[in-house]
Design a protein around this motif. Structure first.
Motif, PDB file in Angstrom:
ATOM      1  N   THR A  59       1.135  -1.185  -0.195  1.00 12.36           N
ATOM      2  CA  THR A  59      -0.069   0.165  -0.249  1.00 12.36           C
ATOM      3  C   THR A  59       0.880   1.391  -0.612  1.00 12.36           C
ATOM      4  N   ALA A  60       1.847   1.435   1.240  1.00 10.63           N
ATOM      5  CA  ALA A  60       2.877   2.467   0.902  1.00 10.63           C
ATOM      6  C   ALA A  60       3.605   2.767  -0.452  1.00 10.63           C
ATOM      7  N   ILE A  61       4.237   1.747  -1.337  1.00 13.88           N
ATOM      8  CA  ILE A  61       4.633   1.829  -2.291  1.00 13.88           C
ATOM      9  C   ILE A  61       3.564   2.411  -3.537  1.00 13.88           C
ATOM     10  N   ASN A  62       2.141   2.069  -3.369  1.00 12.75           N
ATOM     11  CA  ASN A  62       1.375   2.620  -4.046  1.00 12.75           C
ATOM     12  C   ASN A  62       0.717   3.654  -4.138  1.00 12.75           C
ATOM     13  N   PHE A  63       1.024   4.001  -2.654  1.00 13.56           N
ATOM     14  CA  PHE A  63      -0.095   5.506  -2.234  1.00 13.56           C
ATOM     15  C   PHE A  63      -0.056   6.457  -3.780  1.00 13.56           C
ATOM     16  N   SER A  64       0.822   6.802  -3.804  1.00 14.89           N
ATOM     17  CA  SER A  64       1.438   7.668  -4.797  1.00 14.89           C
ATOM     18  C   SER A  64       0.771   8.194  -5.634  1.00 14.89           C
ATOM     19  N   ASP A  65       0.781   6.488  -6.393  1.00  8.36           N
ATOM     20  CA  ASP A  65       0.431   5.812  -7.879  1.00  8.36           C
ATOM     21  C   ASP A  65      -1.175   5.614  -8.073  1.00  8.36           C
ATOM     22  N   LEU A  66      -1.792   5.885  -6.796  1.00  9.18           N
ATOM     23  CA  LEU A  66      -3.280   5.694  -7.445  1.00  9.18           C
ATOM     24  C   LEU A  66      -4.197   7.114  -7.433  1.00  9.18           C
ATOM     25  N   SER A  67      -5.671   6.728  -8.477  1.00 11.93           N
ATOM     26  CA  SER A  67      -6.276   7.779  -8.213  1.00 11.93           C
ATOM     27  C   SER A  67      -6.707   9.401  -6.843  1.00 11.93           C
ATOM     28  N   GLU A  68      -7.186  10.112  -6.548  1.00 11.46           N
ATOM     29  CA  GLU A  68      -7.766  10.444  -5.589  1.00 11.46           C
ATOM     30  C   GLU A  68      -9.087   9.445  -5.814  1.00 11.46           C
ATOM     31  N   THR A  69      -9.737   9.431  -5.709  1.00 10.06           N
ATOM     32  CA  THR A  69     -10.895   8.757  -5.723  1.00 10.06           C
ATOM     33  C   THR A  69     -10.425   6.750  -5.982  1.00 10.06           C
ATOM     34  N   ILE A  70     -10.978   5.941  -5.441  1.00  6.89           N
ATOM     35  CA  ILE A  70     -10.443   4.975  -5.126  1.00  6.89           C
ATOM     36  C   ILE A  70     -11.902   4.104  -4.613  1.00  6.89           C
ATOM     37  N   PRO A  71     -12.449   2.355  -5.033  1.00  8.83           N
ATOM     38  CA  PRO A  71     -13.039   1.717  -5.101  1.00  8.83           C
ATOM     39  C   PRO A  71     -13.099   1.008  -3.523  1.00  8.83           C
ATOM     40  N   THR A  72     -14.104   1.611  -3.114  1.00  9.45           N
ATOM     41  CA  THR A  72     -13.430   1.215  -1.389  1.00  9.45           C
ATOM     42  C   THR A  72     -15.104  -0.320  -1.427  1.00  9.45           C
ATOM     43  N   HIS A  73     -15.561  -0.747  -1.893  1.00 10.55           N
ATOM     44  CA  HIS A  73     -16.982  -1.955  -2.485  1.00 10.55           C
ATOM     45  C   HIS A  73     -16.860  -2.469  -3.556  1.00 10.55           C
TER      46      HIS A  73
ATOM     47  N   ALA B 101     -21.350  -8.274  -5.104  1.00 13.28           N
ATOM     48  CA  ALA B 101     -20.583  -9.628  -5.492  1.00 13.28           C
ATOM     49  C   ALA B 101     -20.702 -10.288  -6.725  1.00 13.28           C
ATOM     50  N   SER B 102     -20.735  -9.345  -7.995  1.00 13.08           N
ATOM     51  CA  SER B 102     -19.997  -9.664  -8.951  1.00 13.08           C
ATOM     52  C   SER B 102     -18.286  -9.362  -9.362  1.00 13.08           C
ATOM     53  N   GLY B 103     -18.091  -8.810  -8.288  1.00 15.89           N
ATOM     54  CA  GLY B 103     -16.575  -8.114  -8.338  1.00 15.89           C
ATOM     55  C   GLY B 103     -15.723  -6.932  -8.936  1.00 15.89           C
ATOM     56  N   GLU B 104     -17.420  -6.360  -9.239  1.00 12.06           N
ATOM     57  CA  GLU B 104     -17.646  -4.267 -10.136  1.00 12.06           C
ATOM     58  C   GLU B 104     -17.406  -3.906  -8.370  1.00 12.06           C
ATOM     59  N   PRO B 105     -16.873  -3.069  -8.812  1.00 11.23           N
ATOM     60  CA  PRO B 105     -16.951  -1.604  -7.546  1.00 11.23           C
ATOM     61  C   PRO B 105     -18.118  -0.886  -8.069  1.00 11.23           C
ATOM     62  N   ASP B 106     -18.847  -0.784  -6.294  1.00 11.64           N
ATOM     63  CA  ASP B 106     -19.946  -0.101  -6.981  1.00 11.64           C
ATOM     64  C   ASP B 106     -20.140   1.028  -5.559  1.00 11.64           C
ATOM     65  N   GLY B 107     -18.906   1.008  -4.893  1.00  9.31           N
ATOM     66  CA  GLY B 107     -18.873   2.729  -3.176  1.00  9.31           C
ATOM     67  C   GLY B 107     -17.534   2.938  -4.088  1.00  9.31           C
ATOM     68  N   PHE B 108     -17.058   4.196  -4.638  1.00  6.36           N
ATOM     69  CA  PHE B 108     -15.776   5.359  -4.023  1.00  6.36           C
ATOM     70  C   PHE B 108     -15.459   5.920  -2.962  1.00  6.36           C
TER      71      PHE B 108
ATOM     72  N   ILE C  71      -5.265  -8.921   1.103  1.00  8.32           N
ATOM     73  CA  ILE C  71      -4.113  -8.386   0.945  1.00  8.32           C
ATOM     74  C   ILE C  71      -5.200  -8.788  -0.499  1.00  8.32           C
ATOM     75  N   PHE C  72      -5.715  -9.936  -1.243  1.00  8.42           N
ATOM     76  CA  PHE C  72      -6.160 -10.296  -1.779  1.00  8.42           C
ATOM     77  C   PHE C  72      -7.074  -8.866  -2.462  1.00  8.42           C
ATOM     78  N   ILE C  73      -7.646  -8.531  -1.483  1.00  9.55           N
ATOM     79  CA  ILE C  73      -8.956  -7.437  -1.823  1.00  9.55           C
ATOM     80  C   ILE C  73      -8.685  -6.091  -1.887  1.00  9.55           C
ATOM     81  N   GLN C  74      -6.935  -5.840  -1.138  1.00 12.10           N
ATOM     82  CA  GLN C  74      -6.739  -4.785  -1.349  1.00 12.10           C
ATOM     83  C   GLN C  74      -5.610  -4.574  -2.477  1.00 12.10           C
TER      84      GLN C  74
ATOM     85  N   SER D 246     -13.494 -11.920  -9.859  1.00 11.70           N
ATOM     86  CA  SER D 246     -14.459 -12.942 -10.325  1.00 11.70           C
ATOM     87  C   SER D 246     -15.619 -13.140  -9.540  1.00 11.70           C
ATOM     88  N   ALA D 247     -16.647 -13.747 -10.548  1.00 10.17           N
ATOM     89  CA  ALA D 247     -17.841 -14.273 -10.421  1.00 10.17           C
ATOM     90  C   ALA D 247     -17.761 -15.375  -8.778  1.00 10.17           C
TER      91      ALA D 247
END
Length: 168
Positions: free
Chosen positions: A34-48, A51-58, A122-125, A140-141
């Protein structure tokens, strides 16, 4: 609440140390990744994810630290609780004769639960960070059903094994 269960020291075996070490290592990897990649993240990230694995909360990218924090807190709380196995919940009467085997089993349940949570986190992160960097990865589903099946199998194993070790 008075607890009359025997208070005994449950000696650690190599398996206990290995599982704790793997859990701590995985949690450390989550923080480092997380620390290594933090600066590369966009300002808005998926937070949820649905069930199909698609982001639906940001949310704001600072929320990327929530999962590592929850993982570390879970590890510490369960690690401390393992020092007091006489306070754990048992469906059998704990006596001097069966205390060690029940305490050892329940402390291992806590250890493997911590490991399962760390691996899951770690997988979710990883998925959250990859999505936050704009890479089109997702769950994946099969992800949600797999977690449910693993959890149910673990619960059934606990019930059966606890019954087995308490047969008199």
């Amino acid at each position: 609440m008075k607890n009359n269960r025997p208070r005994i020291n449950v000696p650690l075996e190599p398996l206990d140390n290995i599982v704790d070490l793997i859990s701590a290592t995985v949690l450390t990897m989550i923080v480092v990744y997380t620390a290594i990649n933090f600066s590369d993240l966009s300002e808005t990230i998926p937070t949820h994810f649905n069930a199909s694995g698609e982001p639906d909360g940001f949310g704001d990218k600072i929320y990327i630290w929530l999962l590592p924090a929850i993982g570390i807190i879970t590890f510490v709380v369960l690690f401390v609780l393992n020092k007091f196995p006489h306070f754990h919940n048992y469906k059998f009467n704990i006596t001097e004769d069966n205390a060690l085997k029940n305490y050892r089993f329940m402390t291992r349940v806590f250890r493997f639960t911590t490991l399962f949570i760390a691996i899951l986190f770690i997988f979710i992160q990883y998925m959250m960070i990859e999505q936050g960097k704009g890479n089109a990865t997702g769950f994946s589903a099969w992800f949600t059903p797999l977690i449910i099946v693993i959890s149910l199998v673990f619960a059934v194993f606990i019930a059966i094994y606890q019954q087995k070790i308490n047969k008199s």
